[in-house]
Design an enzyme around this catalytic site. Structure first.
Site, mmCIF file in Angstrom:
data_model
loop_
_atom_site.group_PDB
_atom_site.id
_atom_site.type_symbol
_atom_site.label_atom_id
_atom_site.label_comp_id
_atom_site.label_asym_id
_atom_site.label_seq_id
_atom_site.Cartn_x
_atom_site.Cartn_y
_atom_site.Cartn_z
ATOM 1 N N LYS A 151 -63.925 -2.010 -52.091
ATOM 2 C CA LYS A 151 -63.899 -2.656 -50.774
ATOM 3 C C LYS A 151 -64.296 -4.128 -50.884
ATOM 4 O O LYS A 151 -63.626 -5.018 -50.343
ATOM 5 C CB LYS A 151 -64.855 -1.940 -49.820
ATOM 6 C CG LYS A 151 -65.129 -2.691 -48.521
ATOM 7 C CD LYS A 151 -66.364 -2.158 -47.822
ATOM 8 C CE LYS A 151 -66.826 -3.103 -46.719
ATOM 9 N NZ LYS A 151 -68.089 -2.662 -46.086
ATOM 10 N N THR A 179 -71.376 -5.503 -44.848
ATOM 11 C CA THR A 179 -70.541 -6.370 -45.673
ATOM 12 C C THR A 179 -69.142 -6.321 -45.087
ATOM 13 O O THR A 179 -68.482 -5.272 -45.136
ATOM 14 C CB THR A 179 -70.518 -5.904 -47.139
ATOM 15 O OG1 THR A 179 -71.855 -5.976 -47.663
ATOM 16 C CG2 THR A 179 -69.607 -6.791 -47.975
ATOM 17 N N LYS A 197 -72.266 -12.805 -50.465
ATOM 18 C CA LYS A 197 -72.172 -11.393 -50.856
ATOM 19 C C LYS A 197 -70.829 -11.106 -51.532
ATOM 20 O O LYS A 197 -70.767 -10.422 -52.565
ATOM 21 C CB LYS A 197 -72.338 -10.507 -49.621
ATOM 22 C CG LYS A 197 -72.129 -9.005 -49.883
ATOM 23 C CD LYS A 197 -73.172 -8.433 -50.826
ATOM 24 C CE LYS A 197 -72.918 -6.953 -51.140
ATOM 25 N NZ LYS A 197 -73.152 -6.080 -49.985
ATOM 26 N N LEU A 240 -72.864 -1.324 -40.694
ATOM 27 C CA LEU A 240 -71.642 -0.578 -40.406
ATOM 28 C C LEU A 240 -70.618 -0.731 -41.528
ATOM 29 O O LEU A 240 -70.712 -1.640 -42.354
ATOM 30 C CB LEU A 240 -71.069 -1.041 -39.064
ATOM 31 C CG LEU A 240 -72.012 -0.815 -37.864
ATOM 32 C CD1 LEU A 240 -71.498 -1.543 -36.631
ATOM 33 C CD2 LEU A 240 -72.161 0.679 -37.587
#
Length: 293
Positions: free
Chosen positions: A243, A93, A168, A65
Site C-alpha cells: 500500500k 497513512t 512517511k 484509518l
C-alpha cells in the site's frame, strides 16, 4: 488531561488509544467493528455508538484509518460536529491528495489540523515508542505535544500541512527497497556458499550496513527480535508495505519525480501478496526468491 475522540481501533489504533488512557486522558472511541468495540470496553476505554458520539465534546480528535477515502468519509463527509477550535490529528497513512483535502476542509470549519503518520509497528504502538512524522502549523504542533508524547518517543515536526505524509511515504519506500536489496544479497550469499551469520557479521559492519539488515534481517537466526524468527508473523504486513509503495508511486507520478527502484519494489511486493503472503511481515519478501540451492 484532555477529552480525546479516537476513531479507528485496529492493530495500531487500539494500543495507541490505550496509551492515551494510561497517560490519564479520557478516550471516547469508535470503530465499525463490534469486536474492536468490545475489546476497547474491556480495556477501560469509553466506546461510543458512532463516530459522531466519539467526537462530541472532544478537545482532540485522532483518526487511525485504512486509507484516504476512509479519512475523508469520516472527517469531511461524515457530518461530524466538532467542538469549536478542536485539534484534529490524522495518524493514518494516506495519499497526498486526500491529506490536502482533509486539511483544507477542516480549516474551513476553523479547526486546527495535523497529519501525523507513524512508524514503529504494533510493538511500538503498544510500548509507546512510535515515531510521529507531523505536518501542520507550529501552533497546532505545539498543542499536540502532550498527546503525541503519550503514544510516541520521537515526535518530529516535518513541516507544513502534508509534510508528515510525504515523510512517511518516502521513508517506507526506502524501507521496502532496502528490504528487497538485503534479501537478494542474503540469498546470493547462501547460493555462493557463504554462511549467513558470517556474511551478516561482514555486511553489518561494512558498506552494506542498513536498518533492514542490522535491525530487521529477513533471514532467521541473525537478529533475535526480527519477525523472521517468528515465521514472519507480527511486525509490518507485506500488504501494508505494498500500500505504501503504491502511495509513493502515485506521489512520484504526481510530482514528476523518478522512483525507478520504488516502482520495482512495488511490483515485487504485489507478486508476493498475490501469492498469499500479504499478512506476513514485509521481511518475508525474501521468500519470493526461492530456497538457495
Amino acid at each position: 488531561m484532555a477529552v480525546i475522540g479516537f476513531i479507528g481501533l485496529g492493530n495500531m489504533g487500539f494500543p495507541m488509544a490505550c496509551r492515551l488512557k494510561e497517560a490519564g486522558h479520557a478516550v471516547r472511541c469508535f470503530d465499525v467493528s463490534a469486536g474492536s468495540i468490545e475489546r476497547a470496553r474491556g480495556a477501560g476505554l469509553q466506546p461510543q455508538a458512532s463516530a459522531a458520539e466519539a467526537v462530541a465534546g472532544a478537545e482532540v480528535v485522532i483518526t487511525m484509518l485504512p486509507s484516504g477515502r476512509h479519512v475523508l468519509d469520516v472527517l469531511v463527509e461524515g457530518g461530524l460536529h466538532f467542538e469549536p477550535g478542536a485539534l484534529v490529528i490524522d495518524c493514518s497513512t494516506i495519499d497526498i491528495d486526500a491529506c490536502a483535502a482533509f486539511h483544507a476542509a477542516l480549516a474551513k470549519q476553523g479547526l486546527a489540523t495535523l497529519d501525523a503518520p507513524v512508524s514503529g509497528g504494533v510493538g511500538g504502538a503498544a510500548a509507546g515508542t512510535l515515531t510521529f512524522m507531523v505536518g501542520g502549523t507550529e501552533s497546532a504542533f505545539a498543542r499536540a505535544g502532550d498527546v503525541l508524547r503519550a503514544m510516541g518517543k520521537n515526535i518530529i515536526h516535518a513541516g507544513t500541512a502534508g509534510a508528515g505524509q510525504a515523510a512517511k511515504i518516502c521513508n517506507n519506500m526506502l524501507a521496502g527497497i532496502s528490504m528487497l536489496a538485503v534479501s537478494e544479497a542474503l540469498h546470493l550469499a547462501k547460493r555462493l556458499g557463504l554462511d549467513p551469520k558470517k556474511f551478516f557479521d561482514i555486511a553489518s559492519t561494512s558498506s552494506g550496513q542498513c536498518w533492514a539488515l542490522t535491525s530487521y534481517a529477513p533471514e532467521p537466526g541473525l537478529v533475535p527480535a526480527a519477525p523472521a524468527n517468528r515465521g514472519y508473523e507480527g511486525g509490518f504486513a507485506s500488504e501494508l508495505m505494498l500500500k505504501d509503495l503504491r502511495l509513493a508511486e502515485q506521489a512520484a507520478i504526481g510530482s514528476r519525480s523518478p522512483a525507478l527502484l520504488g516502482a520495482a519494489a512495488a511490483s515485487v511486493y504485489a507478486m508476493h501478496c498475490a501469492a498469499g503472503k500479504g499478512r506476513l511481515d514485509f521481511s518475508s519478501i525474501i521468500q519470493i526468491l526461492g530456497a538457495p540451492a
